[in-house]
Design a protein around this motif. Sequence first.
Motif, PDB file in Angstrom:
ATOM      1  N   GLU A   1       0.864  -1.191   0.000  1.00  0.00           N
ATOM      2  CA  GLU A   1       0.000   0.000   0.000  1.00  0.00           C
ATOM      3  C   GLU A   1       0.897   1.236   0.000  1.00  0.00           C
ATOM      4  O   GLU A   1       1.844   1.299   0.775  1.00  0.00           O
ATOM      5  N   HIS A   2       0.592   2.204  -0.856  1.00  0.00           N
ATOM      6  CA  HIS A   2       1.447   3.390  -0.937  1.00  0.00           C
ATOM      7  C   HIS A   2       0.988   4.539  -0.047  1.00  0.00           C
ATOM      8  O   HIS A   2       1.760   5.453   0.222  1.00  0.00           O
ATOM      9  N   ASN A   3      -0.232   4.522   0.468  1.00  0.00           N
ATOM     10  CA  ASN A   3      -0.749   5.600   1.303  1.00  0.00           C
ATOM     11  C   ASN A   3      -0.339   5.384   2.759  1.00  0.00           C
ATOM     12  O   ASN A   3      -0.777   4.419   3.385  1.00  0.00           O
ATOM     13  N   PRO A   4       0.496   6.260   3.333  1.00  0.00           N
ATOM     14  CA  PRO A   4       0.987   6.048   4.701  1.00  0.00           C
ATOM     15  C   PRO A   4      -0.117   6.022   5.760  1.00  0.00           C
ATOM     16  O   PRO A   4      -0.001   5.329   6.764  1.00  0.00           O
ATOM     17  N   ASN A   5      -1.204   6.779   5.544  1.00  0.00           N
ATOM     18  CA  ASN A   5      -2.310   6.768   6.504  1.00  0.00           C
ATOM     19  C   ASN A   5      -3.002   5.406   6.545  1.00  0.00           C
ATOM     20  O   ASN A   5      -3.354   4.905   7.621  1.00  0.00           O
TER      21      ASN A   5
ATOM     22  N   VAL B   1      -1.593   2.573   5.655  1.00  0.00           N
ATOM     23  CA  VAL B   1      -0.603   1.646   6.235  1.00  0.00           C
ATOM     24  C   VAL B   1      -0.675   1.701   7.755  1.00  0.00           C
ATOM     25  O   VAL B   1      -0.715   0.662   8.425  1.00  0.00           O
ATOM     26  N   ARG B   2      -0.723   2.903   8.324  1.00  0.00           N
ATOM     27  CA  ARG B   2      -0.824   3.055   9.789  1.00  0.00           C
ATOM     28  C   ARG B   2      -2.104   2.408  10.323  1.00  0.00           C
ATOM     29  O   ARG B   2      -2.085   1.719  11.338  1.00  0.00           O
ATOM     30  N   THR B   3      -3.208   2.625   9.625  1.00  0.00           N
ATOM     31  CA  THR B   3      -4.484   2.045  10.053  1.00  0.00           C
ATOM     32  C   THR B   3      -4.418   0.525  10.065  1.00  0.00           C
ATOM     33  O   THR B   3      -4.840  -0.116  11.034  1.00  0.00           O
ATOM     34  N   PHE B   4      -3.892  -0.054   9.004  1.00  0.00           N
ATOM     35  CA  PHE B   4      -3.792  -1.515   8.945  1.00  0.00           C
ATOM     36  C   PHE B   4      -2.822  -2.047   9.999  1.00  0.00           C
ATOM     37  O   PHE B   4      -3.067  -3.088  10.596  1.00  0.00           O
ATOM     38  N   HIS B   5      -1.731  -1.342  10.244  1.00  0.00           N
ATOM     39  CA  HIS B   5      -0.798  -1.788  11.283  1.00  0.00           C
ATOM     40  C   HIS B   5      -1.468  -1.786  12.657  1.00  0.00           C
ATOM     41  O   HIS B   5      -1.230  -2.682  13.470  1.00  0.00           O
ATOM     42  N   LYS B   6      -2.302  -0.786  12.926  1.00  0.00           N
ATOM     43  CA  LYS B   6      -3.050  -0.763  14.188  1.00  0.00           C
ATOM     44  C   LYS B   6      -3.976  -1.966  14.284  1.00  0.00           C
ATOM     45  O   LYS B   6      -4.072  -2.616  15.328  1.00  0.00           O
ATOM     46  N   LEU B   7      -4.682  -2.254  13.195  1.00  0.00           N
ATOM     47  CA  LEU B   7      -5.582  -3.420  13.182  1.00  0.00           C
ATOM     48  C   LEU B   7      -4.790  -4.719  13.349  1.00  0.00           C
ATOM     49  O   LEU B   7      -5.168  -5.586  14.126  1.00  0.00           O
ATOM     50  N   PHE B   8      -3.679  -4.832  12.624  1.00  0.00           N
ATOM     51  CA  PHE B   8      -2.865  -6.047  12.715  1.00  0.00           C
ATOM     52  C   PHE B   8      -2.316  -6.252  14.129  1.00  0.00           C
ATOM     53  O   PHE B   8      -2.174  -7.387  14.578  1.00  0.00           O
ATOM     54  N   SER B   9      -2.022  -5.159  14.825  1.00  0.00           N
ATOM     55  CA  SER B   9      -1.481  -5.290  16.186  1.00  0.00           C
ATOM     56  C   SER B   9      -2.499  -5.904  17.152  1.00  0.00           C
ATOM     57  O   SER B   9      -2.129  -6.386  18.216  1.00  0.00           O
ATOM     58  N   MET B  10      -3.767  -5.886  16.779  1.00  0.00           N
ATOM     59  CA  MET B  10      -4.818  -6.448  17.636  1.00  0.00           C
ATOM     60  C   MET B  10      -5.148  -7.902  17.300  1.00  0.00           C
ATOM     61  O   MET B  10      -6.007  -8.497  17.933  1.00  0.00           O
TER      62      MET B  10
END
Length: 161
Positions: free
Chosen positions: A13-17, A19-28
């Motif tokens: 994904e090229h959109n940093p926002n 990417v951050r959202t998915f990383h937050k979801l993945f952390s859960m």
Amino acid sequence: MGADGRTSVLLIEHNPNIVRTFHKLFSMIEKLATCEDAKTAADALGMMRISRPDMVLVEQSLPDIDGIKFTEMIRQEFPEIQVVLISQEKQYDIVLSAMRNGAFDFLTYDVSLEELTEVVKRGGELAESERKRLQPYVYEPAQPATITRAAQGNIVAVYSP
């Protein structure tokens, strides 16, 4: 899926926002081993060749290639890696094209944690079963032929698995 039952994911994904959202979801998600990310298909290919993730989430509109075309490329080179296409909205023709080109699922950016968790779990299971199915076809070099010389003649022994 690793020996510990955890799934490794690569987010393309090229959109940093986003990417951050998915990383937050993945952390859960408990059964998630690692989550790497790449901004382009070219970067992702290099990462896949090294880390061999269980699944990849591919943005539909990558900067360097169409996500559906890239899905097809991934499935040809890495048949064990499961592909999920992600997009802004779920349009029938895009979903159908993604599935025809090898994606096992399709998600929108507003995915719920429950849906993402289920997709990651299913992707890990499919990747594991695909690796087991493909295992007999992994190339192993044959033993070199051996030549043995006997006292009364020549015997040639050839071994081929």
